[in-house]
Motif scaffolding. Sequence first.
Motif, PDB file in Angstrom:
ATOM      1  N   UNK A  39     111.578  57.350  35.784  1.00  0.00           N
ATOM      2  CA  UNK A  39     110.714  56.003  35.848  1.00  0.00           C
ATOM      3  C   UNK A  39     110.802  55.647  37.135  1.00  0.00           C
ATOM      4  N   UNK A  40     110.120  54.624  37.426  1.00  0.00           N
ATOM      5  CA  UNK A  40     109.809  54.103  38.881  1.00  0.00           C
ATOM      6  C   UNK A  40     109.865  52.551  38.533  1.00  0.00           C
ATOM      7  N   UNK A  41     110.276  51.615  39.639  1.00  0.00           N
ATOM      8  CA  UNK A  41     110.053  50.258  39.599  1.00  0.00           C
ATOM      9  C   UNK A  41     108.608  49.956  40.178  1.00  0.00           C
ATOM     10  N   UNK A  42     108.136  48.979  39.455  1.00  0.00           N
ATOM     11  CA  UNK A  42     106.668  48.594  40.129  1.00  0.00           C
ATOM     12  C   UNK A  42     107.013  47.159  40.802  1.00  0.00           C
ATOM     13  N   UNK A  43     106.708  46.795  42.044  1.00  0.00           N
ATOM     14  CA  UNK A  43     107.023  45.404  42.627  1.00  0.00           C
ATOM     15  C   UNK A  43     106.204  44.582  41.994  1.00  0.00           C
ATOM     16  N   UNK A  44     106.841  43.309  41.882  1.00  0.00           N
ATOM     17  CA  UNK A  44     106.194  42.250  41.361  1.00  0.00           C
ATOM     18  C   UNK A  44     106.308  41.024  42.303  1.00  0.00           C
ATOM     19  N   UNK A  45     105.756  40.998  43.695  1.00  0.00           N
ATOM     20  CA  UNK A  45     106.013  39.897  44.657  1.00  0.00           C
ATOM     21  C   UNK A  45     106.182  38.432  44.348  1.00  0.00           C
ATOM     22  N   UNK A  62     106.275  37.379  29.952  1.00  0.00           N
ATOM     23  CA  UNK A  62     106.885  35.988  30.260  1.00  0.00           C
ATOM     24  C   UNK A  62     108.373  36.490  30.899  1.00  0.00           C
ATOM     25  N   UNK A  63     108.694  35.856  32.094  1.00  0.00           N
ATOM     26  CA  UNK A  63     110.061  36.138  32.804  1.00  0.00           C
ATOM     27  C   UNK A  63     110.222  34.950  33.615  1.00  0.00           C
ATOM     28  N   UNK A  64     111.554  34.860  33.900  1.00  0.00           N
ATOM     29  CA  UNK A  64     112.327  33.657  34.631  1.00  0.00           C
ATOM     30  C   UNK A  64     113.235  34.331  35.705  1.00  0.00           C
ATOM     31  N   UNK A  65     113.102  33.747  36.765  1.00  0.00           N
ATOM     32  CA  UNK A  65     114.286  34.310  37.775  1.00  0.00           C
ATOM     33  C   UNK A  65     114.783  32.948  38.399  1.00  0.00           C
ATOM     34  N   UNK A  77     102.219  36.129  33.401  1.00  0.00           N
ATOM     35  CA  UNK A  77     101.423  37.213  33.374  1.00  0.00           C
ATOM     36  C   UNK A  77     101.810  38.632  33.905  1.00  0.00           C
ATOM     37  N   UNK A  78     103.024  38.827  33.527  1.00  0.00           N
ATOM     38  CA  UNK A  78     103.704  40.105  33.747  1.00  0.00           C
ATOM     39  C   UNK A  78     104.196  39.940  35.356  1.00  0.00           C
TER      40      UNK A  78
END
Length: 356
Positions: A39-45, A62-65, A77-78
């Motif tokens: 697999x690979x990571x897709x960046x979400x700037x 939906x995500x929180x950091x 929105x991902x």
Amino acid sequence: MFGAAGITCVGMRRTLTLLAVSAAVVALAPSASAHPRLPSWQERPTGTTAEFRGLAPVSRDVAWVAGTSGTVLRTTDGGRHWIDVSPAGASALQFRDIEAFDARNAVALTIGPGDQSRVYRTTDGGAHWQVGFTNTDDRAFYDCMAFFDRSHGIAMSDPVDGKFRIIRTSDGGASWAVDDPAGMPPALDGEFGFAASGTCLVTAGPRDAWLATGGGATARVLHSRDGGHTWQATDTPVRSGPSAGIYALAMHDPRHGLAIGGDYTVPDSAPDALALTADGGRTWHAATGPGEYRSGAAWLTGRVALAVGPTGSDISADGGRSWHRFDSGSLDSVECTRDQACWGSGVDGRVVVLRH
């Protein structure tokens, strides 16, 4: 409520996702080609340089950091767009854990001695925050937090008077109370928890909780079967020391899980840094891990697990017994959601989603 068409669409999406996961598992098997499909990571700037050790994805959308300089961000929105929902007046604090229930409700923990350890709560998507707990004991230092359901949760502090301290909430984080320490076994000399990814304390089901340690002569896992009131400690084969031990726990269910860590001062080498359990933490068995320090771990399925740290990301397709490196970038935390989405977060505002 979903209509018949909605149920069909959701079911089809989950089926396709599981088929993709299964294909990844097959590709990782020893009998596959010499160049397995990883697999690979897709960046979400995120547009920020904060370090995000607190990570709480709810779904693929939906995500929180939460992280340094009191920074809290939210996406619906991902990860294509992020909203800064940082609590007012918290810029001098460090968030290390966040637990989210949906796009509007979240609870976040800041760390540090004395009143630097606090718990914040929002019910309106971060537009407003309330302080549900402020530590008033200079001897306490809170590391991690976990919830059994939307109402009931616990947080842990490093030992006070020779025992790990637990606080609990029954109103979704609006208020907290210090637990009676009678049910907590004595801490070892030098033992503490690592506030590395918000996963030194985890739950599975309505009453089971696990607490991971390091710093002492032995890295231990403490298990509670009654919602965090009483605990039993078990030694693990994970190497321990002044800056070494278990940095993350990940339980797939109340019986199966992993404990992973190492020594953050020696990130490129981590012998004896992984242990597995199949009996709810009564026993832990050594396994061959990624071989480097890892601060976060999560389960995608009952067989597929992820581990992340400053030197890269790894995946296991056989329940944690063997691992393959698939990314060399730095991450602190990783979490997967019920709809088969995995998110990672770390330094320099990095947030990623798994493509598999």
